[in-house]
Design an enzyme around this catalytic site. Structure first.
Site, short mmCIF file in Angstrom:
data_model
loop_
_atom_site.label_atom_id
_atom_site.label_comp_id
_atom_site.label_asym_id
_atom_site.label_seq_id
_atom_site.Cartn_x
_atom_site.Cartn_y
_atom_site.Cartn_z
N LYS A 1 0.66 -1.35 -0.14
CA LYS A 1 0.10 -0.29 -0.14
C LYS A 1 1.32 1.32 -0.11
O LYS A 1 0.86 1.85 -0.54
CB LYS A 1 -0.50 -0.11 1.25
CG LYS A 1 -2.03 -0.94 1.76
CD LYS A 1 -3.25 -1.33 2.68
CE LYS A 1 -1.89 -1.00 3.62
NZ LYS A 1 -1.74 -2.70 3.99
N THR A 2 2.19 1.54 0.87
CA THR A 2 3.06 2.35 1.05
C THR A 2 3.64 2.76 -0.38
O THR A 2 3.56 4.17 -0.62
CB THR A 2 2.61 2.44 1.94
OG1 THR A 2 2.56 2.31 3.33
CG2 THR A 2 4.66 3.50 2.37
N GLU B 1 -3.29 6.11 1.14
CA GLU B 1 -3.69 4.82 1.83
C GLU B 1 -4.90 3.90 2.73
O GLU B 1 -4.99 4.65 3.69
CB GLU B 1 -2.47 4.62 2.11
CG GLU B 1 -2.04 3.73 2.75
CD GLU B 1 -0.53 3.19 3.78
OE1 GLU B 1 -0.35 2.11 4.02
OE2 GLU B 1 0.51 3.87 3.78
#
Length: 465
Positions: A120-121, A164
């Site tokens: 995600k990051t 995110e």
């Protein structure tokens, strides 16, 4: 806990220095809010927030909540017995979860939410960097820093907001994105999910928040994401597929490793092909970049412009971040803490190392995760040549009887890895320096304070050079 809309003109953040919380505080400060907060310790993040005008206290105490506070913002990591929560309740102040605050910040923007058990990051960061490089000035909120402390969030003038979306506590179900990305779906966060069925139900609820006519981008090379796509087919949004699988809308034709980078060739839905560079090694990072490209295209950004802009992405702190080199040894920091992430990063580093060895200092993260996945962690570490395993980093958890890093050590040893334990961070630089040779790559790996060992290892290597 109060859901937004709650007054965020004078928010007080408990745990303001955290990756997610600090980003929201930064955006609100830039929007003119009177931000205050508390954190356990001083940090560069706290300093950056103070420079934006935030009032930040170290330690938690009732008197830290300002008289003019309009709401208290918390994350799931904040315990109910925190004295500032007690003070907020005494005064009748709204207590707002971080996800509700983020949802409020995204209102009125074209929201793009990035979800998945892993990646995600990185993917959110790729989008933030590339869209910024194209002059679109997006707002963004990321769970990590883009190589510099305080770069995890931005209040932009453009219409796009990239965020995110955290599944760990189901908080991603608060958002209403125009485009959502799901990179993968696996069992994790065992304190909140008891089974894969619960995980799928949570991701389905997230997908159902996509605005009608929007899109869900899924990486169908990952079984969990492909299963999610089949579960939500036919709903009020489109499904856009990416991956190396035949039939993917954005099909990866080739990933060519180039040291610490990769060259990706992609077949577009139009039938055209394009090639671009991803400045982080490894197949999984290439997949992240393609998912980012597909999402950007869905928002109307031409692929021919977005692909080279993605090449401007230079990484995120702790995502295979090169910390330095000494005595012919490179030291790299990795946030990987789930077995899938560990294996992916080690495979990428193995390709980059060439003839050199891969030495890992691994710190298991959370007692609950080690209980459920410790065996798989040890098996994943078998991709390294030598491994040092630290004690479990507890984060927000209390110890669980019988659950120690020995679970990981025994599994790694059974898989044929040269592994040893270390109960003290201070002892690790000497251990690693003693086992490292010119040409080796050393990884400090885990989601805890293992990240601080990189400079110490480099310093010890300096003394031996």
């Amino acid at each position: 806990m109060t859901a937004s809309p709650a007054p965020l003109n004078a928010p007080h953040f408990i745990g303001i220095g955290g990756a997610g919380m600090s980003g929201l505080a930064k955006i609100l400060a830039l929007r003119g809010a009177q931000v205050s907060g508390s954190d356990a310790k001083e940090s560069t993040v706290v300093l950056a927030l103070r420079q934006l005008g935030a009032e930040v206290h170290i330690g938690h105490a009732a008197e830290h909540v300002p008289a003019g506070a309009s709401a208290i913002v918390v994350s799931s990591a904040i315990r109910e017995d925190n004295p500032e929560i007690a003070e907020a309740r005494r005064r009748g102040l709204p207590i707002v979860h971080r996800s509700d605050a983020l949802a409020a910040l995204m209102e009125g923007r074209r929201a793009l939410a990035v979800a998945g058990t892993h990646g995600k990051t990185t993917t959110t960061s790729m989008l933030a960097v590339s869209l910024t490089a194209l002059g679109l000035d997006p707002s963004f909120a990321i769970g990590g820093d883009l190589n510099e402390p305080g770069s995890n969030a931005h209040h932009g003038t453009g219409e796009i907001f990239v965020a995110e979306a955290d599944e760990s506590d189901r908080s991603f179900q608060k958002y209403t994105p125009e485009v959502a990305i799901v990179l993968n779906v696996e069992l994790d966060h065992h304190a909140n999910y008891a089974s894969m069925d619960e995980i799928y139900e949570s991701f389905e609820a997230f997908a159902d928040r996509i605005v009608p006519g929007g899109a869900l981008v899924v990486d169908v090379d990952h079984a969990g994401a492909a299963e999610l796509a089949s579960r939500v087919a036919g709903r009020a949004f489109d499904i856009v597929t990416v991956g190396e699988a035949e039939g993917a809308d954005f099909r990866i034709v080739k990933i060519a490793p180039r040291g610490m980078t990769s060259e990706v060739t992609l077949a577009l839905p139009t039938g055209d092909e394009l090639t671009f560079t991803v400045n982080v090694p490894g197949r999984h990072y290439a997949h992240n970049a393609v998912a980012a490209l597909a999402a950007g295209v869905r928002l109307g950004v031409p692929a021919a412009e977005l692909a080279p802009a993605l090449s401007s992405y230079q990484g995120v702190r702790r995502r295979l971040q090169l910390k330095g080199e000494s005595a012919g040894v490179q030291v790299i920091d990795s946030y990987a803490h789930h077995p899938t992430e560990i294996a992916a990063d080690l495979q990428a580093i193995r390709e980059a190392a060439g003839e050199g060895r891969v030495v890992v200092v691994f710190q298991p993260h959370l007692f609950s995760r080690t209980r459920e996945l410790g065996l798989e962690m040890g098996q994943a570490l078998a991709l390294a040549d030598q491994v040092v395993v630290l004690d479990i980093y507890p984060a927000r958890e209390d110890p669980i009887p019988g659950i120690t890093s020995e679970i990981v050590i025994e599994a790694a040893r059974a898989a044929g890895t040269d592994v040893q334990g270390a109960h003290s961070l201070a002892a690790v630089p000497e251990i690693v320096a003693g086992m490292s040779k010119p040409g080796d790559l050393v990884l400090t790996m885990g989601a805890g304070d293992v990240t601080f060992l990189g400079p110490e290892i480099l310093s010890r290597l300096d003394t031996l050079a």
